[in-house]
Design an enzyme around this catalytic site. Structure first.
Site, mmCIF file in Angstrom:
data_model
loop_
_atom_site.group_PDB
_atom_site.id
_atom_site.type_symbol
_atom_site.label_atom_id
_atom_site.label_comp_id
_atom_site.label_asym_id
_atom_site.label_seq_id
_atom_site.Cartn_x
_atom_site.Cartn_y
_atom_site.Cartn_z
ATOM 1 N N HIS A 1 0.851 -1.199 0.000
ATOM 2 C CA HIS A 1 0.000 0.000 0.000
ATOM 3 C C HIS A 1 0.882 1.243 0.000
ATOM 4 O O HIS A 1 1.834 1.344 0.789
ATOM 5 C CB HIS A 1 -0.898 -0.019 1.244
ATOM 6 C CG HIS A 1 -1.611 1.263 1.493
ATOM 7 N ND1 HIS A 1 -1.339 2.056 2.598
ATOM 8 C CD2 HIS A 1 -2.579 1.907 0.798
ATOM 9 C CE1 HIS A 1 -2.116 3.123 2.565
ATOM 10 N NE2 HIS A 1 -2.877 3.057 1.490
ATOM 11 N N HIS B 1 1.965 10.963 -1.461
ATOM 12 C CA HIS B 1 1.092 10.614 -0.335
ATOM 13 C C HIS B 1 1.155 11.811 0.607
ATOM 14 O O HIS B 1 2.056 11.900 1.441
ATOM 15 C CB HIS B 1 1.512 9.324 0.361
ATOM 16 C CG HIS B 1 0.454 8.789 1.269
ATOM 17 N ND1 HIS B 1 0.731 8.059 2.407
ATOM 18 C CD2 HIS B 1 -0.908 8.894 1.214
ATOM 19 C CE1 HIS B 1 -0.402 7.726 2.999
ATOM 20 N NE2 HIS B 1 -1.404 8.218 2.293
#
Length: 338
Positions: free
Chosen positions: A58, A135
């Site tokens: 992830h 991110h």
């Protein structure tokens, strides 16, 4: 030879499933998980990838986030404002909670990761042609230099297959998409498995020398036969192991998708949680919840059942025996088919 390979696989899986707490983290890099696909029993070579258990990462590239980069524009305006006013305080907090991996993509490949969640964007007001991973903030490694290292790794591992899931694409125009896709086609070339109705098996991939399934989560992908559509990702959006388990069990009860799909074992927090748990990080939170998640994981089974799992993605796949446990689930599938 077929029986001997199956017996060896059974012994290895039984050892992994019996006691993951005493496994050495450093040992994951030296064990044979870097070639686990090629070492699967022949009984699994004709099973579609969507019916195998595949370890995934992830936010795979969050290990290289750049503290000095701008914040991604899609972040809430309050967070961007706080970051602008109090950057010396906000950036260490962002790094603690936005970092989901600490191993390089090469190390993740060696450990057995075969699905990579890649969030890609162009920096605002950047005159260069470079794309970066994101991110919350941007990575310091560029996309193409990173994927070039994946292509090089595949050259030395000709029977291993990776699934690259490219998504988000913030700040990318149609022209940038086209240029990026052409670069991907040039980089991976004949390794790209063309989009097809049925998910391929290992045997069909090996016979055609295909090693990359490239999922591209944008409408521009439809024009290119080398690009696969978006892969569904079951995301719990929960800060506890029990919350993640309850969510995934609920999704399983409704039945799995037909093709490739991802079950995320990753925890998620919000700004309020980060403030209240100021001495925590996503890594410490993930490690504290791992025991409960691993117990649930070991009870899962891949395969054709409506409640079977496929790709299983996690955070911090290095410090925990994540890959061995997911790979070992393929033994459960073999046992259920006999």
């Amino acid at each position: 030879m077929r029986t001997n390979g199956l017996n060896a696989f059974k012994r290895e899986c039984a050892s992994t499933m019996s006691d993951d707490k005493h496994s050495s983290t450093d040992g994951f890099l030296t064990q044979e998980y870097e070639e686990w696909m090629s070492r699967l029993p022949e009984e699994l070579w004709d099973i579609p990838l969507s019916n195998l258990a595949i370890p995934g990462s992830h936010d795979a590239m969050s290990y290289c986030l750049d503290m000095k980069s701008p914040m991604v524009q899609s972040q809430p305006i309050l967070i961007r404002l706080l970051d602008r006013l109090f950057r010396c305080f906000s950036r260490p907090v962002i790094l603690r909670w936005a970092t989901t991996q600490h191993k390089s993509i090469g190390d993740q490949l060696h450990m057995g990761i075969r699905y990579f969640d890649l969030r890609i964007a162009r920096k605002p007001h950047d005159s260069s042609n470079y794309l970066f991973f994101t991110h919350v903030i941007y990575s310091h490694l560029s996309v193409l230099e990173t994927l070039a290292s994946v292509a090089t790794w595949l050259e030395s591992h000709p029977r291993e297959v990776v699934i690259l899931s490219c998504s988000h694409f913030e700040g990318m125009s149609a022209k940038v998409h086209e240029s990026f896709i052409l670069s991907l086609r040039k980089l991976f070339g004949s390794k790209l498995c063309p989009r097809m109705e049925a998910v391929p098996t290992l045997r069909s991939l090996w016979s055609n020398r295909w090693q990359v399934l490239l999922s591209y989560e944008d409408q521009s992908a439809a024009r290119y036969p080398e690009l696969w559509p978006a892969i569904p990702y079951w995301w719990a959006n929960q800060p506890t192991a029990q919350g993640v388990i309850n969510y995934l069990d609920g999704r399983k009860a409704m039945g799995r998708p037909d093709g490739l799909f991802v079950s995320g074992l990753n925890l998620t927090t919000n700004l309020c949680f980060m403030v209240l748990e100021w001495d925590q990080s996503l890594r410490t939170l993930s490690q504290e919840n791992w025991d409960q998640l691993s117990v649930w994981l070991q009870k899962q089974t891949p395969g054709y059942s409506l409640q079977s799992l496929n790709i299983i993605a996690g955070d911090f796949v290095g410090p925990i025996p994540f890959c061995p446990l997911v790979i070992a689930l393929n033994q459960r599938f073999l046992l259920h088919t006999k």
